[in-house]
Scaffold this active site. Structure first.
Site, PDB file in Angstrom:
ATOM      1  CB  CYS A   1       2.409   9.670   5.143  1.00  0.00           C
ATOM      2  SG  CYS A   1       2.115   9.855   3.400  1.00  0.00           S
TER       3      CYS A   1
ATOM      4  CB  CYS B   1      -0.919   0.005   1.207  1.00  0.00           C
ATOM      5  SG  CYS B   1      -1.988  -1.419   1.224  1.00  0.00           S
TER       6      CYS B   1
END
Ligand SMILES: Cc1ncc(COP(=O)(O)O)c(C=O)c1O
Lengths: 403, 223
Positions: free
Chosen positions: B134, B60
């Site tokens: 993130c 991912c």
């Protein structure tokens, strides 16, 4: 710091000769008339457009009235796809393209599929990123009206067998006494390197633009074979035979014609030079840096394209470390866009996502020297090593090594 | 090639203090990206750490692994090392959370559990909006390491699973649904997807799903 620009597949610097040719149409001194105006300055502007159209037609070996100027690759692709599909709605509703097309082709295709009731077939590529012409032929059905396959891919640089596909489609049409499907190719990436002679390519429509051939950005061409009807995207003052209304970008048209002339004239010599550099670069990366892999066919690729997966690291991080060293490259990795999906092109090769995420594209150009490549080869191993040292990932060889 | 500034400056995502040159990230992000703090250089010796947590997956695009050394008497984090696979902000965010968790003598595990993405983003001087996901991962990796510590020392009541959260808003799948699927024997992402349909139209949730599968597999099957 010395800068090394290796992103020519995204944009090329304007050739000074092209700039010189365009200047007169920018400086506001003389040639500012509207090409549609019925006076001398208008006529002058019109003449310049027609001269450019003729020059481009000579290179494509087609008639000048088959050249339509647009705002770039995206518009040309959209005009070809939406324009033809909508005009032929009563002839059939099946469209064919490939899994590795540019978004400027894929998105209008998907739009037609989702919103306007067309059927769409996407041809897969080999693990080397090449489309098999027979697969295209096999996908053609009685109601197929349009096929679009790119001439060269913008990410991995693979060159597709367009002439062969065109040949098969022509044969199919003959055998089936049909005018369809029509065949379009997006040649944005190819036009600086490959022969664009329409009679040899057997295409009915062809896209290219200025930004990849040391010409201006924001200008493009759609070649449309005489007799093909398509529905315009823009309606208005009837410019470009009513196919693309709007006052012409005169300077851009002049620049595009000049840019195409120059790259096509220099291509044999320049290709030879770039292929040597490209192959040296590829060989040395694979030799000097462990766990790297070349994506796309080794030889059926553009002379300027080097596309490498660096295992265990993420492309954007690598791009930014290189950026700090003045080396400018590009990545198809997720983090450059809003989604987590890696590039559809790399996934289409059958590579696992963790490999796709660590890919970089280096695209060489006219200004790229052996010294530039050697500098990158000195910097790259250390940068990869550092990022690998902070990465927890160790991708297994079986997932990426092609035996 | 020489760079002079263009007459019209492009607008950067995050403006730098000196405003002379645009970069994609703030100066602090840049600093932590190019000079990451506390990353694990050599593979750990046995006993060097007593809690390990992972979050995300390279498939991912992001994976973080966190190693912590907890002082059993004070329950403070006295050492925090990490490794991250990911983009610039993912690396900088993990570096920053390692600083936050260990500064001023180290946070207690209860304090450390409360570190939220926004705090990391603030300390980094901001992140472009599309990069928020993130930094949302590194705090989860830390909480997994904290759970791992409690598991090792046998304080099972102190393990906090990230309970009853909506994981996939489109398919309406919560972490409880995923827990149930794992208990019923689904071991891989594909098997869990077969049962729950999580993430089939929304691949952005897959890192979270994979992490939960790992968590519940450890919890129920110790594997
Ligand atoms: C293959 C291909 N098609 C289309 C485009 C889009 O062209 P433009 O940016 O001129 O609209 C590009 C360039 O980005 C391209 O590489």
């Amino acid at each position: 710091m010395n800068h090394i620009y290796l992103d020519h597949a995204a944009a090329t610097p304007l050739n000074p000769q092209v700039f010189e040719a365009m200047r007169y149409f920018f400086d506001g001194k003389e040639f500012y008339g509207n090409p549609s105006s019925f006076h001398t300055p208008g006529k002058e502007a019109k003449d310049v457009i027609e001269k450019s159209r003729k020059n481009i037609a000579e290179i494509l070996n087609c008639r000048p009235d088959e050249i339509i100027f647009t705002s770039g690759g995206t518009e040309s692709d959209n005009l070809a796809i939406l324009g033809v599909a909508r005009a032929l709605k009563d002839k059939g509703n099946h469209l064919i393209t490939s899994t590795i097309e540019h978004h400027a082709v894929l998105e209008p295709m998907i739009f037609l599929e989702k919103k306007e009731g067309y059927k769409l077939t996407r041809i897969s590529v080999t693990e080397d990123g090449i489309i098999d012409p027979e697969e295209v032929l096999k996908a053609i059905e009685p109601d197929t009206i349009f096929v679009s396959i790119m001439m060269a891919n913008n990410e991995i640089g693979t060159i597709q067998p367009i002439a062969e596909i065109g040949n098969l489609i022509q044969k199919y049409r003959l055998e089936n006494h049909s005018e369809f499907p029509l065949f379009h190719t997006d040649a944005c990436q190819a036009s600086g390197f490959l022969d664009l002679d329409i009679s040899k390519l057997h295409v009915d429509l062809l896209t290219f633009n200025g930004s990849k051939i040391y010409g201006p950005k924001g200008i493009g061409v759609l070649y449309i074979k005489r007799g093909i009807k398509l529905q315009p995207l823009l309606f208005g003052g009837g410019q470009e035979k009513g196919i693309r209304a709007g006052t012409e970008f005169v300077a851009g048209i002049v620049g595009l014609a000049k840019a195409l002339e120059l790259v096509q004239k220099e291509k044999v010599k320049e290709n030879e030079r770039l292929i040597i550099l490209r192959d040296y670069f590829i060989t040395e990366i694979l030799k000097r840096i462990p766990k790297t892999r070349l994506n796309g066919d080794k030889t059926k690729r553009l002379p300027n394209n080097v596309h490498i997966s660096f295992l265990d690291i993420e492309g954007e991080a690598l791009l930014l470390y290189l950026d700090a060293e003045g080396i400018y490259v590009s990545t198809g990795s997720a983090c450059t866009s809003t989604s987590l999906e890696p590039s559809h092109v790399i996934l289409a090769l059958g590579l696992p996502r963790e490999v796709a995420h660590g890919s970089l594209r280096f695209s060489l150009g006219k200004g790229t020297t052996k010294e530039d490549i050697d500098t990158v080869l000195e910097v790259l191993p250390g940068v990869v090593k550092k990022l690998r040292s902070i990465s927890p990932v160790r991708v297994e060889e079986k997932y990426w090594n092609r035996g | 090639m020489n760079h002079t500034s263009p007459p019209i400056q492009p607008t950067p995502d995050v403006t730098n203090q000196d405003k002379t040159k645009s970069w994609f990230y703030s100066d602090i992000v840049k600093d932590h990206f190019f000079e990451p703090r506390n990353f694990l250089k050599k593979d750990p010796e046995p006993g060097q750490f007593n809690g390990i947590g992972t979050y995300g997956s390279p498939a991912c695009g992001d994976e973080m692994r966190v190693w912590i050394k907890v002082d059993p008497k004070t329950e403070k984090i006295i050492d925090f090392k990490w490794r991250t696979f990911g983009c610039g902000s993912a690396i900088a965010a993990t570096s920053m959370i390692s600083v936050i968790a260990t500064e001023n003598g180290g946070k207690t595990l209860e304090e450390a559990r409360k570190i939220r993405p926004q705090e990391v983003i603030d300390r980094l001087g901001g992140l472009p909006a599309r990069k928020f996901h993130c930094s949302v991962l590194c705090d989860k990796a830390l909480r997994n390491a904290i759970n791992d510590y409690y598991r090792r020392v046998g304080f099972f009541d102190k393990i906090v699973s990230e309970g009853n959260r909506m994981i996939d808003k489109i398919m309406k799948v919560t972490d409880e649904d995923i827990e149930k699927a794992v208990r019923e024997g689904a071991k891989t992402l594909e098997e869990v997807q077969e049962k729950t349909k999580v993430g089939v139209n929304n691949s952005s949730v897959l890192p979270a799903v994979e992490e939960l599968i790992r968590f519940y597999k450890e919890k129920y099957f110790n594997s």
